[in-house]
Scaffold this motif. Structure first.
Motif, PDB file in Angstrom:
ATOM      1  N   GLY A 130      70.435  43.851  29.493  1.00  0.00           N
ATOM      2  CA  GLY A 130      71.165  43.713  28.572  1.00  0.00           C
ATOM      3  C   GLY A 130      71.231  45.327  27.873  1.00  0.00           C
ATOM      4  N   GLY A 171      73.070  47.886  27.240  1.00  0.00           N
ATOM      5  CA  GLY A 171      73.992  48.481  26.403  1.00  0.00           C
ATOM      6  C   GLY A 171      74.426  49.935  26.917  1.00  0.00           C
ATOM      7  N   VAL A 223      70.157  52.519  25.317  1.00  0.00           N
ATOM      8  CA  VAL A 223      69.349  52.902  24.248  1.00  0.00           C
ATOM      9  C   VAL A 223      67.846  53.111  24.524  1.00  0.00           C
ATOM     10  CG1 VAL A 223      68.265  52.041  21.989  1.00  0.00           C
ATOM     11  CG2 VAL A 223      70.723  52.013  22.412  1.00  0.00           C
ATOM     12  N   ARG A 239      76.236  43.753  31.437  1.00  0.00           N
ATOM     13  CA  ARG A 239      77.644  43.103  31.953  1.00  0.00           C
ATOM     14  C   ARG A 239      78.958  43.920  31.557  1.00  0.00           C
ATOM     15  NH1 ARG A 239      77.787  37.654  28.198  1.00  0.00           N
ATOM     16  NH2 ARG A 239      78.070  38.647  26.405  1.00  0.00           N
ATOM     17  N   SER A 240      78.767  44.673  30.498  1.00  0.00           N
ATOM     18  CA  SER A 240      79.998  45.427  30.040  1.00  0.00           C
ATOM     19  C   SER A 240      80.149  46.900  30.633  1.00  0.00           C
ATOM     20  CB  SER A 240      79.789  45.626  28.352  1.00  0.00           C
ATOM     21  OG  SER A 240      80.369  46.935  27.940  1.00  0.00           O
ATOM     22  N   HIS A 277      80.149  49.712  28.331  1.00  0.00           N
ATOM     23  CA  HIS A 277      78.555  50.351  27.842  1.00  0.00           C
ATOM     24  C   HIS A 277      78.315  50.997  29.139  1.00  0.00           C
ATOM     25  CE1 HIS A 277      77.596  48.990  24.100  1.00  0.00           C
ATOM     26  NE2 HIS A 277      77.586  47.618  24.161  1.00  0.00           N
TER      27      HIS A 277
END
Ligand code: SAM
Length: 512
Positions: free
Chosen positions: A197, A199, A202, A226-227, A230
């Motif tokens: 995850g 994003g 970061v 998943r995005s 991002h």
């Protein structure tokens, strides 16, 4: 060393691809020669040809190759020794953290990315106003119960808002945590890392930044997300910030859902798996279900690897994370830190709210632009406050201290029998400062109490003999002699009052 020709091996190999065969044989012995697998292949292939096909896959399989005459020896990569920071590295890291700001090149890369996506300058008033709206919407969403949240980063401004508001604090927070891993000897000279995850990247970007201060460490960083929005931001920031051919290779994030099996393109084993601010975005489900998800991903952890879970410090997310890690501990993914299990008992705390802090960061130029409005406080995010747990399968704890059986320390689960009396206790400091300048207040724990326990140190009672309560870092074991036990009915908690006669020691500190 030759591969046995038993029928079971033949069967296991039959129909498998070359890579599967290599993987299989490597699982049966620490080293073998490629010539040994030729008899098991349907068509005769030379050693050179086998090597050409499998060599790109070897790092993913945790294997390494060595030429031996006309043959090639394949062996498992053995866990390397801990990477111990030298004084220069430690100084560089300390200097960076003391600066309290994200690198200028990264801040500028974020501004450029916003300019590109908005098709207007990042500090154009319309862009700034849209960013404010996106930040407000994201914060409103965050505080909804999880089944009502729509934390889907599908729209451009959601991700831009994340970059403007959350990114700087989470980036610096990750740097503090990575520095902690380094100090604890949990880094290796060469590491394979997975960020779940991720994003806008970061964690991988913070890894690249921290490793740039190390003299001889390398890392390959993989991630899932998943995005797509991002992922696009991640790649843009990576290309602007991370030098190609440098010590850290950041692979493009793989679009995947953590609820599904990990994509087969990812390496077999990881030395470090990080879940940063992602588990609270899982659909609401019992702790056993969430533990099952982490457990499945952790099957890919190398035997001496570490899992790092980070969650926001608010009571709900923080306590859920502690319940989750206590469940993982029961399943053999043991807590390494910050809990120390100094009594050797499993954690029984029904609701443990424990978090740590780091110095506030300096706002970025973008944050300052966002704050030029009436309710400026809404757009300035500079506090670092987080809950974390480091877990390992080998059961090694950060602090090996155990209360000795004959010691005169009262268990915190027995405090009810000592209200208004002075007692000695051995505890772990489990919070940053919760009090104020007049009364210092810290959560403490020995792993036995179901009721929360706090140590209270009135400023006018502070002496060199008891100031360790205030100055010791989060997670430190403290032996406290002569604290007065009080029950706080309003909060259903016990307070241990420290006076100028109380002696507080860090065990082993005098030996150093
Ligand atoms: C709050 S962000 C955290 C990003 C980054 N790890 C950090 O600490 O800043 C949570 C990220 O997890 C991703 N995420 C949430 N659920 C996921 C899932 N089931 N599979 C993959 N990614 C997921 C979201 O898309 C989002 O990018």
């Amino acid at each position: 060393m030759y591969v046995g020709r038993s029928p079971s091996i033949r069967q296991a190999m039959a129909g498998h691809s070359l890579i599967t065969t290599v993987k299989y044989v490597a699982g049966t012995r620490p080293a073998f020669h490629l010539s040994e697998i030729i008899p098991y292949l349907d068509d005769p292939v030379s050693v050179d040809e086998i090597y050409r096909i499998i060599s790109p896959e070897l790092p993913r399989l945790g294997l390494t190759a060595k030429k031996t005459g006309d043959d090639v020896e394949i062996s498992r990569v053995l866990p390397g020794p801990a990477y111990i920071l030298n004084d220069r590295e430690q100084k560089r890291i300390d200097t960076f953290l003391a600066g309290r700001e994200i690198p200028v090149t990264l801040a500028e890369a974020i501004e450029r990315y916003i300019t590109k996506k908005a098709a207007k300058d990042w500090n154009d008033p319309t862009v700034i106003e849209r960013l404010r709206k996106a930040i407000t919407a994201q914060k409103d969403d965050y505080w909804k119960p999880s089944h009502k949240r729509s934390l889907r980063y599908t729209k451009g401004y959601r991700v831009l808002g994340y970059l403007a508001y959350h990114f700087p604090v989470y980036f610096m927070q990750t740097e503090h945590l990575l520095a902690g891993l380094a100090r604890d000897g949990l880094l290796k000279k060469s590491m394979t890392i997975l960020d779940v995850g991720t994003g806008p990247g970061v964690v991988p970007l913070a890894i690249a930044d921290l490793w740039s201060r190390l003299d001889g460490a390398r890392a390959a960083v993989y991630s899932i997300e998943r995005s797509e929005e991002h992922i696009e931001a991640f790649l843009s920031l990576r290309d602007a910030f991370v030098p190609r051919g440098g010590p850290v290779s950041i692979k493009p994030p793989v679009k995947a859902d953590m609820l599904e099996p990990l994509p087969s393109t990812l390496p077999e084993k990881f030395d470090l798996i990080i879940f940063s601010n992602v588990l609270n975005e899982l659909p609401e489900s019992p702790v056993e279900t969430q533990a099952g998800i982490v457990e499945r991903i952790t099957e890919r952890l190398a035997p001496e690897g570490t899992v790092l879970i980070i969650e926001p410090a608010d009571e709900d997310n923080s306590t859920r994370m502690r319940t989750l890690t206590a469940e993982l501990h029961q399943r053999g993914i043991f807590i390494h830190a910050p809990c120390s299990f100094i009594r050797g008992t499993p954690c029984t705390a029904p609701r443990c709210w424990s978090f740590t802090t780091a110095p506030v960061i300096r706002p970025t130029r973008l944050m300052e632009a966002l704050a030029r409005c009436e309710e400026s406080y809404r757009y300035v995010n500079i506090d670092i406050k987080y809950s974390y747990a480091m877990l390992r399968k080998d059961g090694v704890r950060r602090d090996g201290y155990r209360v000795s059986p004959g010691s005169k320390f009262l268990r915190l689960s027995k405090l009810h029998s000592a209200v208004e009396k002075r007692v000695n206790v051995a505890v772990v400091k489990m919070s940053g400062e919760l009090g104020d300048v007049k009364n210092h207040l810290f959560k403490v724990c020995d792993g036995t109490a179901k009721t929360p326990v706090y140590a209270v140190l009135p400023a006018f009672h502070m002496t060199p003999g008891n100031e360790a309560l205030r100055s010791a870092p989060y997670g430190t074991v403290l032996e406290m002699r002569g604290v007065l036990v009080r029950y706080n009915k309003a909060h259903d908690a016990y307070n241990l009052l420290v006076s100028r006669n109380t002696e507080i020691q860090i065990p082993g500190a005098d030996d150093q």
